[in-house]
Scaffold this motif. Structure first.
Motif, short mmCIF file in Angstrom:
data_model
loop_
_atom_site.label_atom_id
_atom_site.label_comp_id
_atom_site.label_asym_id
_atom_site.label_seq_id
_atom_site.Cartn_x
_atom_site.Cartn_y
_atom_site.Cartn_z
N MET A 1 46.95 31.21 34.35
CA MET A 1 45.48 32.20 35.00
C MET A 1 45.70 32.76 36.30
N LYS A 2 47.37 32.53 36.94
CA LYS A 2 46.93 33.98 37.87
C LYS A 2 47.05 35.22 37.41
N THR A 3 48.06 36.02 36.04
CA THR A 3 48.21 36.59 35.06
C THR A 3 46.35 37.16 34.75
N ILE A 4 45.71 36.60 34.41
CA ILE A 4 44.35 36.57 34.23
C ILE A 4 43.55 37.24 35.32
N SER A 5 43.41 36.36 36.61
CA SER A 5 42.45 36.62 37.54
C SER A 5 43.24 38.26 38.12
N LYS A 6 45.15 38.76 38.42
CA LYS A 6 45.58 39.86 38.37
C LYS A 6 45.08 40.79 37.46
N ILE A 7 44.97 40.62 36.30
CA ILE A 7 44.11 42.06 35.53
C ILE A 7 42.85 41.53 35.62
N LEU A 8 42.32 40.70 35.61
CA LEU A 8 40.67 41.15 36.31
C LEU A 8 40.71 42.25 37.74
N ILE A 12 38.32 45.71 37.83
CA ILE A 12 37.64 45.63 38.51
C ILE A 12 37.83 46.69 39.19
N ILE A 13 39.27 47.07 39.99
CA ILE A 13 39.50 47.80 41.23
C ILE A 13 39.62 49.24 40.57
N ILE A 14 39.81 49.44 38.84
CA ILE A 14 39.97 50.97 38.93
C ILE A 14 38.43 50.88 38.26
N GLY A 15 37.61 50.26 37.71
CA GLY A 15 36.76 50.44 37.40
C GLY A 15 35.58 51.03 38.67
N LEU A 16 35.59 49.95 39.75
CA LEU A 16 35.07 50.69 41.20
C LEU A 16 36.11 52.38 41.78
#
Length: 191
Positions: A1-8, A12-16
């Motif tokens: 779960m932590k890895t999914i939230s880190k990837i998400l 988001i940071i890369i998209g911004l």
């Protein structure tokens, strides 16, 4: 779960970051686009504001036509039409009317001129009232780089004409790019 939230979170940071790097091009509106977007609101001006605005517009038009005329060959039909259009801004045009203006524009290799500020005033000389305009004009070269800002003078007159039972005024320059006479005494010995 932590890895999914880190990837998400990183996606988001890369998209911004990617969105912020997109170069937004600012479009400058042309005069035609400005005219399309305006409406027919009535703008109230007093006579001083109207004269100031008209004088600035006429000065700008004479400078634009002069630069256009000087950029041509001066012997084509278009050049003749431009020159005759310029003469219509003057009450009594003659061969010396444009001498100082053309000389200055040619020596500085001006391709474009812009009137920045203008001061319209009246001066009484003997029993005559002279309508004068002092203005700053900025010259640009063929690469649109500023050559400099210069202070110039113009004398104009408003001639009353009756057109279709309405009294209107026609605007004419009587003297353009002249050097005003100094209103002081010469330096010397006084008794």
């Amino acid at each position: 779960m932590k890895t999914i939230s880190k990837i998400l979170f990183f996606s988001i940071i890369i998209g911004l970051a990617a969105l912020s790097c997109v170069k937004k091009e600012t479009e400058s509106l042309s005069d035609l686009q400005k005219l399309r977007n305006t409406n027919n609101r009535i703008v109230q001006m007093d006579s001083a504001q109207a004269i100031n605005t008209i004088t600035q517009q006429k000065i700008q038009e004479v400078l634009d036509l002069s630069a256009l005329y000087l950029s041509g060959n001066r012997n084509t039909e278009i050049d003749t039409a431009i020159y005759s259009q310029m003469e219509k801004y003057f009450q009594k045009p003659d061969s010396l009317t444009f001498k100082d203006l053309f000389k200055e524009l040619e020596s500085l290799k001006v391709k474009k001129a812009m009137v920045n500020s203008i001061n319209v005033y009246q001066q009484i000389k003997n029993k005559d009232t002279l309508n004068l305009a002092k203005f700053n004009v900025e010259y640009f070269d063929n690469q649109n780089k500023s050559i400099g800002i210069f202070e110039r003078n113009a004398q104009y007159t408003l001639v009353s004409k009756e057109i279709q039972f309405k009294k209107e005024f026609k605007f004419y320059f009587t003297n353009f790019y002249f050097k005003p006479k100094k209103d002081s005494t010469s330096v010397g010995v006084t008794k």
